[in-house]
Motif scaffolding. Sequence first.
Motif, short mmCIF file in Angstrom:
data_model
loop_
_atom_site.label_atom_id
_atom_site.label_comp_id
_atom_site.label_asym_id
_atom_site.label_seq_id
_atom_site.Cartn_x
_atom_site.Cartn_y
_atom_site.Cartn_z
N GLU A 11 33.82 33.44 38.54
CA GLU A 11 34.71 32.70 39.45
C GLU A 11 35.80 31.94 38.71
OE1 GLU A 11 32.37 30.23 42.02
OE2 GLU A 11 31.26 31.94 42.83
N GLU A 15 38.93 33.71 40.15
CA GLU A 15 39.30 33.23 41.49
C GLU A 15 40.65 32.50 41.48
OE1 GLU A 15 36.24 31.35 43.78
OE2 GLU A 15 35.25 33.28 44.00
N GLU A 19 40.85 32.83 49.83
CA GLU A 19 39.61 33.55 50.12
C GLU A 19 39.81 35.06 50.26
OE1 GLU A 19 37.48 32.03 53.48
OE2 GLU A 19 35.70 33.25 53.03
N ASP A 20 40.80 35.46 51.07
CA ASP A 20 41.00 36.90 51.30
C ASP A 20 41.34 37.64 50.00
OD1 ASP A 20 40.49 36.60 53.93
OD2 ASP A 20 42.58 36.68 54.59
N ASP A 22 40.68 36.59 46.87
CA ASP A 22 39.50 36.56 45.98
C ASP A 22 38.47 37.61 46.40
OD1 ASP A 22 40.36 34.59 44.22
OD2 ASP A 22 39.61 32.97 45.49
N ASN A 23 38.27 37.77 47.70
CA ASN A 23 37.32 38.78 48.18
C ASN A 23 37.78 40.18 47.78
OD1 ASN A 23 35.59 36.94 49.30
ND2 ASN A 23 36.45 37.08 51.36
N GLN A 24 39.10 40.42 47.91
CA GLN A 24 39.62 41.74 47.53
C GLN A 24 39.53 41.95 46.02
OE1 GLN A 24 43.45 42.67 49.18
NE2 GLN A 24 42.62 42.93 51.24
N ARG A 26 37.30 40.69 44.07
CA ARG A 26 35.88 40.95 43.78
C ARG A 26 35.53 42.41 44.09
NH1 ARG A 26 31.31 37.20 43.81
NH2 ARG A 26 32.73 35.55 44.44
N LYS A 27 36.08 42.89 45.22
CA LYS A 27 35.83 44.27 45.61
C LYS A 27 36.47 45.25 44.60
CE LYS A 27 35.60 46.77 49.96
NZ LYS A 27 35.97 46.81 51.35
N HIS A 62 45.20 46.52 48.37
CA HIS A 62 45.15 45.13 47.89
C HIS A 62 46.56 44.61 47.55
CE1 HIS A 62 44.31 41.57 45.66
NE2 HIS A 62 44.84 42.09 44.57
#
Length: 137
Positions: A11, A15, A19-20, A22-24, A26-27, A62
């Motif tokens: 993180e 990060e 949020e959106d 960071d989620n992408q 991570r993916k 992304h």
Amino acid sequence: MTKSNLIVWDEARFEVGIEDIDNQHRKLVGYVNNLSLAVNSHLEESHLSALFMELYNYIKLHFKTEEIYFCTLNSDDCLLHELQHKHFIEELDRIIALNEFKKNAREVLFSLTDWLVHHIQVEDKKFITQNQHQSLI
Ligand SMILES: [Fe+2]
């Protein structure tokens, strides 16, 4: 050959605080690690190509998400960031057109991983830090 992940999600390192995005990210790291594990396991070429194309398509999706968000923060800086994305996609298009991933999967994998990690940790973070700060002034 190691079965560990090529990129370990951290993180503090990755990060950016949105949020959106960071989620992408991570993916995206997940797709890179899947591809890395497949390369190290010497899976058949069609399987590796499918995973490579999955990663390529997710990178494009992304980048679009980032560009929409970043352009709401700063349209000038956004143009430069879009250009960085565009050049990377062009490089991936060249790799696909010349079948370079099939010829040297590990080298292509390391090179694109290096670009993505640097881009997230430096360029994305810098953009968000600078422009969120400016929007508060
Ligand atoms: Fe970016």
